[in-house]
Scaffold this active site. Structure first.
Site, PDB file in Angstrom:
ATOM      1  N   HIS A  75       0.861  -1.192   0.000  1.00 62.68           N
ATOM      2  CA  HIS A  75       0.000   0.000   0.000  1.00 62.68           C
ATOM      3  C   HIS A  75       0.889   1.230   0.000  1.00 62.68           C
ATOM      4  CE1 HIS A  75      -4.220  -1.511   1.170  1.00 62.68           C
ATOM      5  NE2 HIS A  75      -3.522  -2.527   0.694  1.00 62.68           N
ATOM      6  N   TYR A 204      -8.999   6.174   7.021  1.00 64.98           N
ATOM      7  CA  TYR A 204      -9.148   6.524   8.437  1.00 64.98           C
ATOM      8  C   TYR A 204     -10.082   7.726   8.465  1.00 64.98           C
ATOM      9  CZ  TYR A 204      -5.108   3.566   9.703  1.00 64.98           C
ATOM     10  OH  TYR A 204      -4.252   2.510   9.911  1.00 64.98           O
ATOM     11  N   PRO A 293      -4.880   0.310  18.348  1.00 67.49           N
ATOM     12  CA  PRO A 293      -4.612  -0.140  16.974  1.00 67.49           C
ATOM     13  C   PRO A 293      -4.577   0.963  15.918  1.00 67.49           C
ATOM     14  CG  PRO A 293      -6.860  -0.665  17.601  1.00 67.49           C
ATOM     15  CD  PRO A 293      -6.212  -0.100  18.817  1.00 67.49           C
ATOM     16  N   LYS A 297       0.673  -0.213  14.847  1.00 70.32           N
ATOM     17  CA  LYS A 297       2.050  -0.400  15.296  1.00 70.32           C
ATOM     18  C   LYS A 297       2.298  -1.722  16.022  1.00 70.32           C
ATOM     19  CE  LYS A 297       4.378   3.071  13.944  1.00 70.32           C
ATOM     20  NZ  LYS A 297       4.058   2.582  12.599  1.00 70.32           N
ATOM     21  N   TYR A 385       4.149   6.037  10.178  1.00 68.18           N
ATOM     22  CA  TYR A 385       3.269   4.936   9.756  1.00 68.18           C
ATOM     23  C   TYR A 385       4.043   3.872   9.000  1.00 68.18           C
ATOM     24  CZ  TYR A 385      -1.215   2.846   8.365  1.00 68.18           C
ATOM     25  OH  TYR A 385      -2.281   1.996   8.204  1.00 68.18           O
TER      26      TYR A 385
HETATM   27  C1  PHB Z   1      -6.544  -4.064   9.896  1.00 72.81           C
HETATM   28  O1  PHB Z   1      -6.581  -4.206   8.663  1.00 72.81           O
HETATM   29  O2  PHB Z   1      -6.995  -4.924  10.663  1.00 72.81           O
HETATM   30  C2  PHB Z   1      -5.988  -2.812  10.477  1.00 72.81           C
HETATM   31  C3  PHB Z   1      -5.334  -1.911   9.636  1.00 72.81           C
HETATM   32  C4  PHB Z   1      -4.827  -0.728  10.180  1.00 72.81           C
HETATM   33  C5  PHB Z   1      -4.962  -0.459  11.526  1.00 72.81           C
HETATM   34  C6  PHB Z   1      -5.598  -1.365  12.366  1.00 72.81           C
HETATM   35  C7  PHB Z   1      -6.103  -2.552  11.838  1.00 72.81           C
HETATM   36  O3  PHB Z   1      -4.504   0.725  12.026  1.00 72.81           O
END
Ligand code: PHB
Length: 391
Positions: A75, A204, A293, A297, A385
């Site tokens: 990504h 997000y 989450p 990280k 990130y």
């Molecule tokens: C996920 O795809 O489960 C996932 C991706 C990014 C995050 C948390 C979980 O920040």
């Protein structure tokens, strides 16, 4: 009572413990890995999915996860969405790096296969009762085999990679919860559904109805989350209510809906253990720290701990040099606290607290705008990130 003797006793066959056994083996250091869970449980537990650039390079180059780059998806950015508009953070343009979407249980499937093929002593269904003598150079693990018989592992060093409810932590810190701790007044309601992707990259989203994250798993399975009360019962909502809530949290986007086949509520905690090492025992991964989450990280931080501890144990056991081990906690904590900050920052910038005032909400939009409209802001986010280089 059966007694095994090894150089490193590793408690926990999660990403941290298994990767450590893999890296140590490449240095000619032998280990025994034990885990309370069955192999099937370990390979089926759904966890997060984002791997940082340095994590992916390490897993790929050391042969720990042969599929990370072929099955995993690279990504090159994420979208931050607020006030009905999406703002892309372009990782390669800002940092020259990317991330990979490859769920943690897939990494574990690879690691278990690779370690077993190499003849690793890896034991499932073994419950650790206590660790002892960590202030001597013959520390021991006392455990119970799946058939109920006692097992003792005598080692040169013990590693706790046994997760947030770590048993090894009690020996290292002197109490089972000894650490810096923070809870958040919200959780994530997570779903897995059968549907095509709603977006090619992760979204997000900050909205007046709360936060949502739109993630993916494959062409036909998607992972999505929305902010909820920590006490929410995941089974109390109908599929229609779940989709209404999700859609309302990503204004300006229409999600592709489909049957929901798994749901869970993830609580948010930040935790850093007061001690990461005592004598001949050390902690790695969630046993040492937990992050919410939002910054993706968790597993990456575990890998960074393991990189340091592998080098320190190499120096200790192959050269009798304790200096790296003496600096393990101090060095690891620098990255851990940066990741704690990043995870806390992303969390607070994107979620709506139950008591948020109109001032708080508008300030949050101001913060998001400051990040996306500034190259420096976007670069900070992209650097954190995609992952800072290993120490
Ligand atoms: C996920 O795809 O489960 C996932 C991706 C990014 C995050 C948390 C979980 O920040």
């Amino acid at each position: 009572m059966s007694t095994v003797r090894t150089q490193v006793a590793i408690v926990g066959a999660g990403p941290a413990g298994l990767l450590l056994s893999h890296l140590l083996a490449a240095r000619g250091i032998e280990s025994v890995v034990v885990d309370q869970r069955t192999r099937e449980e370990i390979e089926k537990t759904i966890r997060a999915g984002i791997l940082e650039h340095p994590t992916v390079e390490l897993l790929d180059q050391t042969g720990a996860s042969p599929r990370v780059k072929t099955v995993g998806n690279r990504h090159d950015g994420i979208e931050l969405r607020f006030e009905g508009e999406g703002h892309r953070i372009d990782f390669p343009a800002l940092t020259g790096r990317s991330v990979w979407l490859f769920p943690q249980h897939e990494v574990l499937i690879d690691l278990i296969e690779v370690r077993l093929a190499a003849g690793q002593d890896l034991r499932f269904g073994v419950t650790v009762d206590r660790v002892d003598d960590i202030e001597t150079d013959r520390p021991r693990v006392f455990a119970t085999n799946p058939d109920g018989s006692p097992l003792e592992i005598e080692a040169d060093f013990i590693v706790g990679g046994d997760g947030s409810r770590s048993l090894v932590r009690a020996a290292v810190t002197g109490s089972s919860t000894g650490g810096h701790f923070r809870e958040y007044p919200f959780a994530w309601f997570g779903i897995l559904c059968e549907a095509p992707p709603s977006s090619e990259e992760l979204i997000y989203s900050n909205s007046p109805h709360g936060f949502a994250l739109i993630s993916q798993r494959s062409a036909t399975v998607q992972r999505m989350y929305f902010q909820c009360d920590p006490e929410t019962d995941p089974n109390a909502m109908s599929e229609a209510e779940i989709w209404d809530t999700l859609q309302s949290c990503v204004p300006g986007t229409t999600l592709q809906e489909g049957p929901i086949f798994q749901r869970d509520v993830l609580r948010f905690r930040s935790f850093v253990s007061y001690e990461l090492r005592r004598g001949r025992a050390a902690l790695v991964g969630d046993a040492a720290h937990t992050v919410p989450p939002t910054g993706a990280k968790g597993m990456n931080l575990a890998v960074a701990d393991v990189v340091l501890l592998d080098r320190a144990l190499g120096a200790l056991l192959n050269e009798g040099d304790e200096r790296l081990l003496d600096r393990y906690a101090e060095t690891a904590l620098k990255r851990i606290w940066k990741a704690q900050h990043f995870s806390w920052w992303m969390t607070n910038m994107l979620h709506l607290t139950p008591e948020a005032s109109e001032f708080d909400r508008r300030r949050q939009i101001g913060e998001l705008r400051s990040v996306v409209e500034s190259e420096a802001g976007r670069t900070y986010l992209a650097e954190a990130y995609t992952g800072w280089a290993f120490a």
